[in-house]
Design a protein around this motif. Structure first.
Motif, PDB file in Angstrom:
ATOM      1  N   ALA A  57       6.052   7.397  10.733  1.00 40.93           N
ATOM      2  CA  ALA A  57       6.771   6.360  11.070  1.00 40.93           C
ATOM      3  C   ALA A  57       5.589   5.352  11.301  1.00 40.93           C
ATOM      4  N   SER A  58       5.546   4.007  11.102  1.00 45.77           N
ATOM      5  CA  SER A  58       5.032   2.792  10.827  1.00 45.77           C
ATOM      6  C   SER A  58       5.587   2.004  10.724  1.00 45.77           C
ATOM      7  N   SER A  59       5.310   0.831  11.674  1.00 44.79           N
ATOM      8  CA  SER A  59       5.780  -0.207  11.051  1.00 44.79           C
ATOM      9  C   SER A  59       5.499  -1.198   9.850  1.00 44.79           C
ATOM     10  N   ALA A  60       5.877  -1.618   8.998  1.00 46.15           N
ATOM     11  CA  ALA A  60       5.332  -1.490   7.770  1.00 46.15           C
ATOM     12  C   ALA A  60       6.009  -2.693   7.157  1.00 46.15           C
ATOM     13  N   PRO A  61       5.395  -4.345   6.273  1.00 48.91           N
ATOM     14  CA  PRO A  61       6.433  -5.190   5.442  1.00 48.91           C
ATOM     15  C   PRO A  61       7.028  -4.489   4.370  1.00 48.91           C
ATOM     16  N   VAL A  62       8.213  -4.752   4.138  1.00 48.29           N
ATOM     17  CA  VAL A  62       8.868  -4.064   3.029  1.00 48.29           C
ATOM     18  C   VAL A  62       9.450  -5.072   1.763  1.00 48.29           C
ATOM     19  N   GLN A  63       9.579  -4.841   0.811  1.00 41.42           N
ATOM     20  CA  GLN A  63      10.171  -5.869  -0.116  1.00 41.42           C
ATOM     21  C   GLN A  63      10.234  -5.499  -1.395  1.00 41.42           C
ATOM     22  N   GLY A 105       4.256  10.260  -1.778  1.00 42.81           N
ATOM     23  CA  GLY A 105       3.153  10.887  -3.297  1.00 42.81           C
ATOM     24  C   GLY A 105       2.135  10.480  -1.539  1.00 42.81           C
ATOM     25  N   GLU A 106       0.856  10.579  -1.501  1.00 44.35           N
ATOM     26  CA  GLU A 106      -0.078  10.706  -1.118  1.00 44.35           C
ATOM     27  C   GLU A 106      -0.169  10.381   0.574  1.00 44.35           C
ATOM     28  N   GLY A 107       0.372  11.175   0.986  1.00 51.45           N
ATOM     29  CA  GLY A 107       1.072  11.727   1.926  1.00 51.45           C
ATOM     30  C   GLY A 107       1.683  11.074   2.665  1.00 51.45           C
ATOM     31  N   VAL A 108       2.742  10.167   2.016  1.00 46.68           N
ATOM     32  CA  VAL A 108       3.729   9.199   2.761  1.00 46.68           C
ATOM     33  C   VAL A 108       5.088   9.984   1.802  1.00 46.68           C
ATOM     34  N   GLN A 130       3.620  -2.209   2.482  1.00 46.01           N
ATOM     35  CA  GLN A 130       2.121  -2.514   3.076  1.00 46.01           C
ATOM     36  C   GLN A 130       1.666  -1.630   4.261  1.00 46.01           C
ATOM     37  N   LEU A 131       0.968  -0.634   3.680  1.00 50.01           N
ATOM     38  CA  LEU A 131       0.867  -0.001   4.440  1.00 50.01           C
ATOM     39  C   LEU A 131      -0.218   0.313   4.938  1.00 50.01           C
ATOM     40  N   GLY A 132      -0.818  -0.995   4.596  1.00 50.51           N
ATOM     41  CA  GLY A 132      -2.417  -1.165   4.498  1.00 50.51           C
ATOM     42  C   GLY A 132      -3.272  -2.846   3.541  1.00 50.51           C
ATOM     43  N   GLU A 133      -4.135  -2.618   4.138  1.00 51.15           N
ATOM     44  CA  GLU A 133      -4.798  -4.083   3.748  1.00 51.15           C
ATOM     45  C   GLU A 133      -4.669  -4.057   2.618  1.00 51.15           C
ATOM     46  N   GLU A 134      -5.078  -2.089   1.830  1.00 54.12           N
ATOM     47  CA  GLU A 134      -5.195  -1.870   0.287  1.00 54.12           C
ATOM     48  C   GLU A 134      -4.465  -0.853   0.056  1.00 54.12           C
ATOM     49  N   ARG A 135      -3.286  -0.406   1.108  1.00 55.91           N
ATOM     50  CA  ARG A 135      -2.491   0.539  -0.349  1.00 55.91           C
ATOM     51  C   ARG A 135      -1.410  -0.111   0.117  1.00 55.91           C
ATOM     52  N   THR A 136      -0.948   0.254  -1.202  1.00 55.62           N
ATOM     53  CA  THR A 136       1.152  -0.489  -0.948  1.00 55.62           C
ATOM     54  C   THR A 136       1.488   1.144  -1.478  1.00 55.62           C
ATOM     55  N   PHE A 137       2.348   1.113  -1.490  1.00 54.65           N
ATOM     56  CA  PHE A 137       3.454   2.114  -1.448  1.00 54.65           C
ATOM     57  C   PHE A 137       4.569   1.974  -2.758  1.00 54.65           C
ATOM     58  N   GLY A 138       5.042   2.577  -3.748  1.00 51.63           N
ATOM     59  CA  GLY A 138       6.124   1.474  -4.463  1.00 51.63           C
ATOM     60  C   GLY A 138       6.629   2.723  -5.604  1.00 51.63           C
ATOM     61  N   THR A 139       8.288   1.910  -4.771  1.00 50.30           N
ATOM     62  CA  THR A 139       8.514   3.096  -6.165  1.00 50.30           C
ATOM     63  C   THR A 139       9.235   2.831  -7.529  1.00 50.30           C
TER      64      THR A 139
END
Length: 160
Positions: free
Chosen positions: A104-110, A77-80, A146-155
């Motif tokens: 590909a990018s570095s990002a915090p994952v929870q 979704g949303e280009g990811v 957490q893909l940026g300060e205001e962008r979260t990708f959630g499953t």
């Protein structure tokens, strides 16, 4: 001469009967999914979840122990895109989760357990977009990045 094509209603009913006979819904699955959906909605009612596709599923030897299964899920979704491969040992009640973030990018994952004890596990995707969790207890989980300060990708929640 009769028409060889079934009306839509009859065709769909035949598909329903075949699915019920050859691929029935596992016992208790509907109740578990309702509980997971309720827990997610209670935790974050404004949450927007990404699309989930099952890419492949295997009941095979994963690693060196018997009674294992593996599957690959794709969330997009949303280009990811997020590709997740789960290998679980039925006997040990433990699982390994490998993930790849595209682009590909570095990002915090929870990873957060849905229901149960609600445990969380944290990691960081490498610059290649790859991350892993080596020893998770089986259960229902959600992955968020957490893909940026205001962008979260959630499953949505899925079972490990």
């Amino acid at each position: 001469m009769t028409d060889p094509h079934l009306p839509d209603e009859q065709l769909l009913e035949a598909v329903r009967r075949a699915a019920a006979a050859y691929d029935p819904v596992p016992s208790g699955m509907v109740e578990r999914m309702v509980a997971v959906t309720r827990d997610v909605a209670d935790h974050d009612p404004d949450l927007e979840l990404q699309l989930m596709l099952v890419v492949e599923r295997f009941a095979e030897l994963v690693g060196t122990r018997g009674g294992a299964r593996s599957y690959t899920l794709r969330f997009g979704g949303e280009g990811v895109d997020l590709l997740v491969r789960v290998g679980a040992s039925e006997e040990e009640g433990r699982a390994r989760l490998d993930g790849w973030l595209v682009p590909a990018s570095s990002a915090p994952v929870q990873i957060r357990q849905v229901g149960g004890e609600g445990r969380t596990y944290d990691s960081v995707a490498e610059a290649s977009g790859r991350f892993e969790f080596n020893d998770l207890p089986t259960g229902f989980y959600r992955v968020s990045l957490q893909l940026g300060e205001e962008r979260t990708f959630g499953t949505p929640a899925f079972e490990i």
